[in-house]
Design an enzyme around this catalytic site. Structure first.
Site, PDB file in Angstrom:
ATOM      1  N   LYS A  96       3.057 -15.409   2.203  1.00  0.00           N
ATOM      2  CA  LYS A  96       3.246 -16.113   0.930  1.00  0.00           C
ATOM      3  C   LYS A  96       4.737 -16.428   0.832  1.00  0.00           C
ATOM      4  O   LYS A  96       5.412 -16.074  -0.145  1.00  0.00           O
ATOM      5  CB  LYS A  96       2.737 -15.234  -0.228  1.00  0.00           C
ATOM      6  CG  LYS A  96       2.634 -15.945  -1.564  1.00  0.00           C
ATOM      7  CD  LYS A  96       1.564 -17.016  -1.641  1.00  0.00           C
ATOM      8  CE  LYS A  96       1.657 -17.775  -2.957  1.00  0.00           C
ATOM      9  NZ  LYS A  96       0.736 -18.938  -3.028  1.00  0.00           N
TER      10      LYS A  96
ATOM     11  N   TYR B  90       0.819  -1.210   0.000  1.00  0.00           N
ATOM     12  CA  TYR B  90       0.000   0.000   0.000  1.00  0.00           C
ATOM     13  C   TYR B  90       0.856   1.265   0.000  1.00  0.00           C
ATOM     14  O   TYR B  90       0.418   2.311  -0.461  1.00  0.00           O
ATOM     15  CB  TYR B  90      -0.900   0.031   1.234  1.00  0.00           C
ATOM     16  CG  TYR B  90      -2.249  -0.624   1.057  1.00  0.00           C
ATOM     17  CD1 TYR B  90      -2.352  -1.936   0.610  1.00  0.00           C
ATOM     18  CD2 TYR B  90      -3.412   0.070   1.353  1.00  0.00           C
ATOM     19  CE1 TYR B  90      -3.594  -2.538   0.470  1.00  0.00           C
ATOM     20  CE2 TYR B  90      -4.654  -0.521   1.224  1.00  0.00           C
ATOM     21  CZ  TYR B  90      -4.739  -1.828   0.782  1.00  0.00           C
ATOM     22  OH  TYR B  90      -5.964  -2.400   0.641  1.00  0.00           O
TER      23      TYR B  90
ATOM     24  N   ASP C 291      -6.354  -6.941   4.053  1.00  0.00           N
ATOM     25  CA  ASP C 291      -7.490  -6.277   3.404  1.00  0.00           C
ATOM     26  C   ASP C 291      -8.428  -7.339   2.838  1.00  0.00           C
ATOM     27  O   ASP C 291      -9.648  -7.281   3.044  1.00  0.00           O
ATOM     28  CB  ASP C 291      -6.965  -5.366   2.288  1.00  0.00           C
ATOM     29  CG  ASP C 291      -8.091  -4.664   1.539  1.00  0.00           C
ATOM     30  OD1 ASP C 291      -8.997  -4.145   2.217  1.00  0.00           O
ATOM     31  OD2 ASP C 291      -8.067  -4.642   0.295  1.00  0.00           O
TER      32      ASP C 291
ATOM     33  N   ASP D 153      -3.172 -18.208   0.216  1.00  0.00           N
ATOM     34  CA  ASP D 153      -4.202 -18.881  -0.596  1.00  0.00           C
ATOM     35  C   ASP D 153      -4.909 -19.949   0.227  1.00  0.00           C
ATOM     36  O   ASP D 153      -6.132 -20.073   0.216  1.00  0.00           O
ATOM     37  CB  ASP D 153      -3.608 -19.440  -1.898  1.00  0.00           C
ATOM     38  CG  ASP D 153      -2.344 -20.269  -1.692  1.00  0.00           C
ATOM     39  OD1 ASP D 153      -1.781 -20.252  -0.582  1.00  0.00           O
ATOM     40  OD2 ASP D 153      -1.919 -20.932  -2.660  1.00  0.00           O
TER      41      ASP D 153
ATOM     42  N   ASP E  94     -12.255  -9.020   4.597  1.00  0.00           N
ATOM     43  CA  ASP E  94     -13.564  -9.009   3.923  1.00  0.00           C
ATOM     44  C   ASP E  94     -14.180 -10.415   3.919  1.00  0.00           C
ATOM     45  O   ASP E  94     -15.388 -10.572   4.110  1.00  0.00           O
ATOM     46  CB  ASP E  94     -13.440  -8.500   2.476  1.00  0.00           C
ATOM     47  CG  ASP E  94     -13.743  -7.003   2.356  1.00  0.00           C
ATOM     48  OD1 ASP E  94     -13.528  -6.285   3.344  1.00  0.00           O
ATOM     49  OD2 ASP E  94     -14.193  -6.572   1.283  1.00  0.00           O
TER      50      ASP E  94
HETATM   51  C1  IPM Z   1     -10.344  -1.181   4.095  1.00  0.00           C
HETATM   52  C2  IPM Z   1     -10.640  -0.543   2.762  1.00  0.00           C
HETATM   53  C3  IPM Z   1      -9.505   0.401   2.419  1.00  0.00           C
HETATM   54  C4  IPM Z   1      -8.232  -0.418   2.325  1.00  0.00           C
HETATM   55  C5  IPM Z   1      -9.699   1.234   1.145  1.00  0.00           C
HETATM   56  C6  IPM Z   1     -11.013   2.002   1.185  1.00  0.00           C
HETATM   57  C7  IPM Z   1      -8.555   2.159   0.882  1.00  0.00           C
HETATM   58  O1  IPM Z   1     -10.845  -1.522   1.801  1.00  0.00           O
HETATM   59  O2  IPM Z   1     -10.205  -0.439   5.096  1.00  0.00           O
HETATM   60  O3  IPM Z   1     -10.248  -2.406   4.162  1.00  0.00           O
HETATM   61  O4  IPM Z   1      -7.945  -1.024   1.284  1.00  0.00           O
HETATM   62  O5  IPM Z   1      -7.494  -0.475   3.322  1.00  0.00           O
HETATM   63 MG    MG Z   2     -10.886  -3.497   2.556  1.00  0.00          MG
END
Ligand code: IPM
Ligand code: MG
Length: 357
Positions: free
Chosen positions: A191, A141, A247, A223, A251
């Site tokens: 990884k 990032y 990240d 993975d 999710d």
């Molecule tokens: C998160 C989001 C952010 C990230 C984006 C909005 C920049 O997806 O906080 O997980 O990738 O960190």
């Molecule tokens: Mg995110």
């Protein structure tokens, strides 16, 4: 001493859900001896509209001076075509970097009342309680060099995954400490079969792990970890991983609970100053309609009380109040089953305040 909180409503549903969090703060101050004051700042698209920048210097200054920051969400379709440095997401990345918030704690907790919302079989997710510790200020990032350049008549995009030993060490410590307070199991995700940065990650986590012999340390390739998260998520207690992998995995973990509208997060720096935000985004499609779920925002406030303001007692009160309203059957649209009655954002916030009393 009066504790100070900076509230950043941001974009989309942000202002609606922070309004509910403020009701909770007010109730804590009135009824539960919470000595705090709060002010508001601009971030994201709202900041861009007002100042031309997604993170005005005044916001970062106020954030650094506050004991904690409560952030809702940034972004919206209106801003998607702006040049990258002006986009709302850049404001989020800049406040993370500017405050040095390297440790991102993302719990994924399944509320029994909402078990049917998960896309996994109930027996796979019943009582699910995992914590993802994501490195937040390093890796691909922020790595240099990055950019898009011309090469042999075509454009080439490039980014750099880079981690120093000290960056890995400090996030490993955050994760071991967190595991100590929970089930004492830590899985480090990398990884290392392909990437040198991951090789160093794994070596360093193992070295730090020698100081935490009470925590059982395991390793998975990313993975496989993604697959294991949807195959048998309860094998995990705490997961520690890099910025990009975290990240993605966070999710997945959020979806395991089926209710992203319920999940808070904390981002902490070396001073344990923190920024607290729901995992969900700004939900532009429902913004301004009064239907957003304010519970992830309110639970972020609870995390703030626990991790930055040393008020675990009040954090527990807020979390218990949220469980009460769920048990009472209150549902915003995102967590309601087909045919179930729903309430709007203010009614949900009011119910939490009532349950606090
Ligand atoms: C998160 C989001 C952010 C990230 C984006 C909005 C920049 O997806 O906080 O997980 O990738 O960190
Ligand atoms: Mg995110």
């Amino acid at each position: 001493m009066t504790q100070t909180i900076l509230i950043l409503p941001g974009d989309g549903i942000g202002p609606e859900i922070t309004a509910e969090a403020e009701k909770v703060l007010t109730a804590l101050r009135r009824q539960h001896g919470f000595d705090a004051s709060w002010s508001h700042g601009l971030i994201g698209g709202a900041a861009f509209d007002a100042t031309g920048e997604p993170l005005p210097a005044a916001t970062l200054t106020a954030a650094k001076a506050a004991d904690a920051v409560l952030l809702a969400a940034v972004g919206g379709p209106k801003y998607d075509t702006l040049p990258r440095p002006q986009r709302p997401e850049r404001g989020l990345l800049a406040i993370r970097a500017g405050m040095g918030l390297y440790a991102n704690l993302r719990p994924a907790l399944l509320y029994p009342e909402l078990a049917q919302a998960s896309s996994l079989k109930p027996e796979l997710v019943a009582d699910l309680d995992i914590l993802i510790v994501r490195e937040l200020t390093g890796g691909i990032y922020f790595g240099q060099p990055r950019g898009i350049r011309e090469e042999h008549g075509q454009r080439v995009g490039y980014n750099t995954e880079v981690y120093s030993e000290s960056e890995i060490e400090r996030i490993a410590r955050s994760a071991f400490e967190a595991a100590r307070l929970r089930g004492k199991r830590l899985c480090s995700v990398d990884k290392a079969n392909v990437l040198e940065s991951s090789e160093l990650w794994r070596e360093t986590v193992i070295r730090v792990g020698a100081e935490y012999s009470d925590v059982a340390l395991t390793h998975q390739y990313v993975d496989n970890a993604a697959m294991q998260l949807v195959r048998a998520p309860k094998q995990f207690d705490v997961i520690v991983t890099s910025n990009l992998f975290g990240d993605i995995l966070s999710d997945i973990a959020a979806q395991l609970t089926g209710s992203i509208g319920m999940l808070p997060s904390a981002s902490l720096n070396e001073r344990r100053q923190g920024l607290y935000e729901p995992i969900h985004g700004s939900a532009p499609d429902i913004a301004g309609k009064g239907v957003a779920n304010p519970l992830a925002m309110i639970l972020s406030l609870a995390m703030m009380l626990r991790y930055s303001l040393q008020r675990a007692d009040l954090a527990l009160k807020v979390e218990t109040a949220v469980r009460h309203v769920l048990a009472d059957g209150l549902r915003t649209g995102d967590i309601a089953r087909a045919g179930e009655a729903t309430v709007g954002t203010p009614a949900m916030g009011d119910a939490v305040v009532a349950a606090l009393a």
